[in-house]
Design a protein around this motif. Structure first.
Motif, PDB file in Angstrom:
ATOM      1  N   UNK A 113       0.839  -1.195   0.000  1.00  0.00           N
ATOM      2  CA  UNK A 113       0.000   0.000   0.000  1.00  0.00           C
ATOM      3  C   UNK A 113       0.878   1.249   0.000  1.00  0.00           C
ATOM      4  N   UNK A 114       0.420   2.308  -0.654  1.00  0.00           N
ATOM      5  CA  UNK A 114       1.204   3.549  -0.603  1.00  0.00           C
ATOM      6  C   UNK A 114       1.140   4.156   0.791  1.00  0.00           C
ATOM      7  N   UNK A 115       2.182   4.919   1.137  1.00  0.00           N
ATOM      8  CA  UNK A 115       2.176   5.557   2.460  1.00  0.00           C
ATOM      9  C   UNK A 115       1.163   6.698   2.468  1.00  0.00           C
ATOM     10  N   UNK A 116       0.706   7.041   3.639  1.00  0.00           N
ATOM     11  CA  UNK A 116      -0.192   8.190   3.798  1.00  0.00           C
ATOM     12  C   UNK A 116       0.646   9.395   4.140  1.00  0.00           C
ATOM     13  N   UNK A 117       0.250  10.514   3.625  1.00  0.00           N
ATOM     14  CA  UNK A 117       1.004  11.740   3.906  1.00  0.00           C
ATOM     15  C   UNK A 117       0.888  12.101   5.379  1.00  0.00           C
ATOM     16  N   UNK A 118       2.001  12.463   5.940  1.00  0.00           N
ATOM     17  CA  UNK A 118       2.049  12.860   7.346  1.00  0.00           C
ATOM     18  C   UNK A 118       2.038  14.385   7.388  1.00  0.00           C
ATOM     19  N   UNK A 119       1.128  14.977   8.144  1.00  0.00           N
ATOM     20  CA  UNK A 119       1.081  16.446   8.219  1.00  0.00           C
ATOM     21  C   UNK A 119       2.431  17.021   8.654  1.00  0.00           C
ATOM     22  N   UNK A 120       2.800  18.142   8.039  1.00  0.00           N
ATOM     23  CA  UNK A 120       4.098  18.766   8.327  1.00  0.00           C
ATOM     24  C   UNK A 120       4.300  19.040   9.807  1.00  0.00           C
ATOM     25  N   UNK A 121       3.260  19.488  10.493  1.00  0.00           N
ATOM     26  CA  UNK A 121       3.435  19.906  11.883  1.00  0.00           C
ATOM     27  C   UNK A 121       3.730  18.750  12.846  1.00  0.00           C
ATOM     28  N   UNK A 142      13.383  -2.699   8.448  1.00  0.00           N
ATOM     29  CA  UNK A 142      13.425  -3.765   7.453  1.00  0.00           C
ATOM     30  C   UNK A 142      14.289  -3.286   6.306  1.00  0.00           C
ATOM     31  N   UNK A 143      15.266  -4.098   5.947  1.00  0.00           N
ATOM     32  CA  UNK A 143      16.150  -3.767   4.829  1.00  0.00           C
ATOM     33  C   UNK A 143      15.797  -4.686   3.680  1.00  0.00           C
ATOM     34  N   UNK A 144      15.520  -4.115   2.533  1.00  0.00           N
ATOM     35  CA  UNK A 144      15.183  -4.912   1.368  1.00  0.00           C
ATOM     36  C   UNK A 144      13.686  -5.016   1.169  1.00  0.00           C
ATOM     37  N   UNK A 145      13.299  -5.718   0.107  1.00  0.00           N
ATOM     38  CA  UNK A 145      11.869  -5.800  -0.233  1.00  0.00           C
ATOM     39  C   UNK A 145      11.089  -6.689   0.739  1.00  0.00           C
ATOM     40  N   UNK A 146       9.811  -6.404   0.865  1.00  0.00           N
ATOM     41  CA  UNK A 146       8.918  -7.196   1.697  1.00  0.00           C
ATOM     42  C   UNK A 146       7.583  -7.307   0.952  1.00  0.00           C
ATOM     43  N   UNK A 147       6.910  -8.455   1.028  1.00  0.00           N
ATOM     44  CA  UNK A 147       5.689  -8.626   0.237  1.00  0.00           C
ATOM     45  C   UNK A 147       4.502  -7.787   0.715  1.00  0.00           C
ATOM     46  N   UNK A 148       4.442  -7.471   1.992  1.00  0.00           N
ATOM     47  CA  UNK A 148       3.338  -6.681   2.532  1.00  0.00           C
ATOM     48  C   UNK A 148       3.875  -5.351   3.032  1.00  0.00           C
ATOM     49  N   UNK A 149       3.226  -4.256   2.659  1.00  0.00           N
ATOM     50  CA  UNK A 149       3.556  -2.937   3.183  1.00  0.00           C
ATOM     51  C   UNK A 149       2.239  -2.270   3.556  1.00  0.00           C
ATOM     52  N   UNK A 150       2.145  -1.840   4.808  1.00  0.00           N
ATOM     53  CA  UNK A 150       0.938  -1.168   5.297  1.00  0.00           C
ATOM     54  C   UNK A 150       1.310   0.223   5.789  1.00  0.00           C
ATOM     55  N   UNK A 151       0.451   1.191   5.546  1.00  0.00           N
ATOM     56  CA  UNK A 151       0.771   2.558   5.943  1.00  0.00           C
ATOM     57  C   UNK A 151       0.581   2.794   7.435  1.00  0.00           C
ATOM     58  N   UNK A 152       1.380   3.721   7.966  1.00  0.00           N
ATOM     59  CA  UNK A 152       1.161   4.131   9.354  1.00  0.00           C
ATOM     60  C   UNK A 152       0.114   5.242   9.368  1.00  0.00           C
TER      61      UNK A 152
END
Length: 187
Positions: A113-121, A142-152
């Motif tokens: 999943x793409x990351x969510x934008x974090x507010x500047x403040x 985590x270094x290197x590719x991973x099959x699952x990516x979830x946004x914070x």
């Protein structure tokens, strides 16, 4: 012939999760709710719109739909329990030296999943919190590719508005996790 209950006006305020605007109620009425084995009296609040129905925790307990979660009665019993079991009521509650097997449904395709934008403040707070969590060995880089990516997801702490809480949106990965079957008293 069943008669329609008469709605009574109500000024009760109820807020949907994460909302600051209270739900608009058409009214309320008292009725008997029953399952196959149990029945109980309950107050039903009728709201505008087409949303689903919710049953409160206490009514669910009375109907034995949910198992009762251990409750401590009023008083200082929680302090007594914390004192009695102080060896387990400290620190972060990390399960050490145990490997957990998570059963994953291999037919579910991993998603990055793409990351969510974090507010500047709050970006500096997020960086500092991530470093703190890594230092405490709660998270790991985590270094290197991973099959699952979830946004914070960043949320302010309700009781400490100047602080943030970092959460992970695990809705998509959770679809791939299979529940284990246990012999249990809960049905």
């Amino acid at each position: 012939m069943k008669r329609k209950p008469k709605l009574i006006a109500t000024k009760t305020k109820v807020f949907a999760y994460g909302s600051h605007q209270n739900l608009e109620f058409v009214g309320k009425f008292d009725t008997v709710i029953e399952t196959r084995d149990k029945l109980t009296n309950a107050t039903i609040y009728v709201s505008k719109g087409t949303s689903g129905n919710l049953l409160c925790y206490d009514t669910s307990l009375e109907l034995q739909i949910l198992p009762q979660i251990s409750r401590l009665s009023t008083g200082n019993k929680h302090e007594l329990l914390c004192e009695k079991y102080k060896d387990i009521f400290h620190g972060l509650g990390k399960l050490k030296d145990t490997q957990v097997k998570i059963h994953v449904n291999n037919t579910v395709k991993p998603i990055v999943q793409p990351h969510r934008r974090i507010p500047f403040h709050v970006r500096k707070q997020v960086e500092a919190e991530l470093e703190r969590l890594e230092r405490l060995d709660i998270i790991a880089r985590v270094h290197g590719p991973t099959p699952w990516v979830s946004p914070i997801v960043i949320a302010p702490k309700p009781k400490s508005p100047g602080e943030i809480r970092i959460c992970v949106d695990m809705r998509l990965p959770n679809q791939a996790i299979q529940r284990e079957r246990h012999n249990s008293n809960y049905r």
